[in-house]
Design a protein around this motif. Structure first.
Motif, PDB file in Angstrom:
ATOM      1  N   GLY A   1     -24.899  16.984  65.078  1.00  0.00           N
ATOM      2  CA  GLY A   1     -24.512  15.590  64.953  1.00  0.00           C
ATOM      3  C   GLY A   1     -25.451  14.761  64.101  1.00  0.00           C
ATOM      4  O   GLY A   1     -25.287  13.536  64.005  1.00  0.00           O
ATOM      5  N   ILE A   2     -26.425  15.401  63.463  1.00  0.00           N
ATOM      6  CA  ILE A   2     -27.389  14.679  62.617  1.00  0.00           C
ATOM      7  C   ILE A   2     -26.760  14.399  61.261  1.00  0.00           C
ATOM      8  O   ILE A   2     -26.124  15.267  60.666  1.00  0.00           O
ATOM      9  CB  ILE A   2     -28.676  15.509  62.437  1.00  0.00           C
ATOM     10  N   HIS A   3     -26.948  13.188  60.746  1.00  0.00           N
ATOM     11  CA  HIS A   3     -26.419  12.832  59.438  1.00  0.00           C
ATOM     12  C   HIS A   3     -27.457  12.034  58.653  1.00  0.00           C
ATOM     13  O   HIS A   3     -28.442  11.545  59.213  1.00  0.00           O
ATOM     14  CB  HIS A   3     -25.122  12.024  59.593  1.00  0.00           C
TER      15      HIS A   3
ATOM     16  N   PRO B   1     -31.449   7.212  67.109  1.00  0.00           N
ATOM     17  CA  PRO B   1     -29.989   7.206  67.284  1.00  0.00           C
ATOM     18  C   PRO B   1     -29.210   6.808  66.026  1.00  0.00           C
ATOM     19  O   PRO B   1     -28.021   7.138  65.912  1.00  0.00           O
ATOM     20  CB  PRO B   1     -29.782   6.175  68.399  1.00  0.00           C
ATOM     21  N   GLN B   2     -29.853   6.124  65.087  1.00  0.00           N
ATOM     22  CA  GLN B   2     -29.160   5.718  63.868  1.00  0.00           C
ATOM     23  C   GLN B   2     -28.753   6.910  63.007  1.00  0.00           C
ATOM     24  O   GLN B   2     -27.906   6.773  62.117  1.00  0.00           O
ATOM     25  CB  GLN B   2     -30.050   4.777  63.055  1.00  0.00           C
ATOM     26  N   PHE B   3     -29.361   8.066  63.269  1.00  0.00           N
ATOM     27  CA  PHE B   3     -29.083   9.247  62.453  1.00  0.00           C
ATOM     28  C   PHE B   3     -28.416  10.355  63.255  1.00  0.00           C
ATOM     29  O   PHE B   3     -28.413  11.516  62.842  1.00  0.00           O
ATOM     30  CB  PHE B   3     -30.395   9.751  61.823  1.00  0.00           C
ATOM     31  N   VAL B   4     -27.854   9.994  64.407  1.00  0.00           N
ATOM     32  CA  VAL B   4     -27.130  10.949  65.248  1.00  0.00           C
ATOM     33  C   VAL B   4     -25.746  10.383  65.527  1.00  0.00           C
ATOM     34  O   VAL B   4     -25.601   9.221  65.912  1.00  0.00           O
ATOM     35  CB  VAL B   4     -27.866  11.202  66.581  1.00  0.00           C
TER      36      VAL B   4
ATOM     37  N   ALA C   1     -31.622  12.918  54.436  1.00  0.00           N
ATOM     38  CA  ALA C   1     -32.493  12.491  53.335  1.00  0.00           C
ATOM     39  C   ALA C   1     -32.965  11.060  53.558  1.00  0.00           C
ATOM     40  O   ALA C   1     -34.152  10.738  53.343  1.00  0.00           O
ATOM     41  CB  ALA C   1     -31.763  12.619  52.005  1.00  0.00           C
ATOM     42  N   LEU C   2     -32.049  10.194  53.970  1.00  0.00           N
ATOM     43  CA  LEU C   2     -32.412   8.806  54.254  1.00  0.00           C
ATOM     44  C   LEU C   2     -33.404   8.734  55.404  1.00  0.00           C
ATOM     45  O   LEU C   2     -34.342   7.917  55.385  1.00  0.00           O
ATOM     46  CB  LEU C   2     -31.162   8.004  54.589  1.00  0.00           C
ATOM     47  N   PHE C   3     -33.219   9.598  56.383  1.00  0.00           N
ATOM     48  CA  PHE C   3     -34.135   9.646  57.524  1.00  0.00           C
ATOM     49  C   PHE C   3     -35.547  10.002  57.065  1.00  0.00           C
ATOM     50  O   PHE C   3     -36.533   9.372  57.481  1.00  0.00           O
ATOM     51  CB  PHE C   3     -33.643  10.666  58.547  1.00  0.00           C
ATOM     52  N   ILE C   4     -35.664  10.999  56.205  1.00  0.00           N
ATOM     53  CA  ILE C   4     -36.975  11.441  55.734  1.00  0.00           C
ATOM     54  C   ILE C   4     -37.661  10.350  54.927  1.00  0.00           C
ATOM     55  O   ILE C   4     -38.845  10.042  55.133  1.00  0.00           O
ATOM     56  CB  ILE C   4     -36.843  12.724  54.895  1.00  0.00           C
TER      57      ILE C   4
ATOM     58  N   PRO D   1     -29.672  15.118  72.905  1.00  0.00           N
ATOM     59  CA  PRO D   1     -31.085  15.415  73.197  1.00  0.00           C
ATOM     60  C   PRO D   1     -31.716  16.363  72.180  1.00  0.00           C
ATOM     61  O   PRO D   1     -32.847  16.151  71.742  1.00  0.00           O
ATOM     62  CB  PRO D   1     -31.025  16.047  74.594  1.00  0.00           C
ATOM     63  N   LEU D   2     -30.983  17.396  71.790  1.00  0.00           N
ATOM     64  CA  LEU D   2     -31.513  18.341  70.812  1.00  0.00           C
ATOM     65  C   LEU D   2     -31.642  17.681  69.443  1.00  0.00           C
ATOM     66  O   LEU D   2     -32.626  17.917  68.717  1.00  0.00           O
ATOM     67  CB  LEU D   2     -30.600  19.568  70.720  1.00  0.00           C
ATOM     68  N   ALA D   3     -30.678  16.833  69.090  1.00  0.00           N
ATOM     69  CA  ALA D   3     -30.741  16.122  67.814  1.00  0.00           C
ATOM     70  C   ALA D   3     -31.955  15.201  67.782  1.00  0.00           C
ATOM     71  O   ALA D   3     -32.686  15.137  66.778  1.00  0.00           O
ATOM     72  CB  ALA D   3     -29.461  15.322  67.592  1.00  0.00           C
TER      73      ALA D   3
END
Length: 210
Positions: free
Chosen positions: A3-5, A136-139, A8-11, A147-149
Motif C-alpha cells: 500500500g506504499i505510494h 500515513p501520507q504515503f500509505v 520517491a517523494l517520500f525519500i 503496520p508493515l508499511a
C-alpha cells in the motif's frame, strides 16, 4: 507494495526534513566539533537507533497514545526535556576550569556518546507525533498491511536520516579542524552546545501536543 505510494517523494521529503537542524543535529554537531569525526559518527548512530523506537511505536500504533493522551505526552515530554537540560548542564560543567585542565579532562566514552544520542531522540515525543502524521501520507487508506508499511517507511526514513547525520558529523569535525587554534575552541563549543541544549530542553518542556 504494502500500500506504499509516492516512494520517491517520500525519500526526497525525508532528506529535506533531516537536513533541517534540530536537537538531534545540535547534539551530533557538538560531538563532532568537540570530539572529531568518530565522536560525531557515534552520536549519529545513537540518534538513529533512538529513531527506531518511534518507528516501531508508529507501526504498533503506540504513537497514537501520545497524540490522544495528554498525560502520556506530558510524562514523555518532561522526561525528554529534563534529559536535554541535564546534557546541557553536563557540557557546561565539563567546560569549567582553565583551558589546559579542560583539554586534559577525560573524554566521554563512545558508549556514553551513543547512549546520549539514543535518549536525545527516543525521549522526544515530537518525533513520535511526526511519524504519526508523516508516514500515513504515503500509505493507501485501504491498505490491509498498514503496520508493515509504516515499519518499512520508518526504517527507510531512519536510514536516510542517519546518512544525513553522518554528513553533519563529518562537517562539524572538518570545521573544527580548520577553526581550532587552541584548546579554547573546545571550551566554547561545549559552552555554546550546553546553552543550546538547555534552551531546547526548556522549549520542549513548554511544548504542547499538536
Amino acid at each position: 507494495m504494502f500500500g506504499i505510494h509516492d516512494i520517491a517523494l517520500f525519500i526526497v521529503s525525508g532528506l529535506l526534513l533531516n537536513i533541517t537542524p534540530g536537537q538531534d543535529v545540535a547534539y551530533i554537531v557538538s560531538r563532532g566539533a568537540g570530539l572529531g569525526w568518530r565522536g560525531g559518527a557515534i552520536a549519529a548512530l545513537g540518534v538513529g537507533t533512538g529513531c527506531f523506537v518511534h518507528v516501531f511505536a508508529a507501526s504498533l500504533g503506540l504513537s497514537a497514545l501520545l497524540a490522544t493522551s495528554a498525560t502520556a505526552f506530558t510524562v514523555v515530554k518532561l522526561a525528554g526535556a529534563g534529559y536535554l537540560i541535564w546534557i546541557g548542564l553536563t557540557m557546561w560543567r565539563g567546560s569549567n576550569g582553565n583551558v589546559k585542565e579542560t583539554c586534559l579532562a577525560q573524554r566521554p566514552s563512545l558508549h556514553r556518546i551513543f547512549t546520549q544520542g539514543f535518549l536525545t531522540n527516543a525521549l522526544n515525543p515530537k518525533v513520535a507525533l511526526f511519524f504519526l502524521a508523516f508516514l500515513p501520507q504515503f500509505v493507501s487508506a485501504d491498505s490491509t498491511t498498514k503496520p508493515l508499511a509504516f515499519l518499512l517507511l520508518g526504517v527507510l526514513f531512519t536510514i536516510n536520516g542517519t546518512m544525513v547525520n553522518l554528513g553533519w558529523a563529518w562537517f562539524a569535525a572538518r570545521a573544527a579542524r580548520l577553526l581550532k587554534g587552541s584548546g579554547r575552541f573546545s571550551v566554547w563549543i561545549k559552552r555554546v552546545a550546553g546553552t543550546l541544549f538547555i534552551g531546547l530542553g526548556i522549549r520542549l518542556a513548554l511544548a504542547k501536543a499538536a
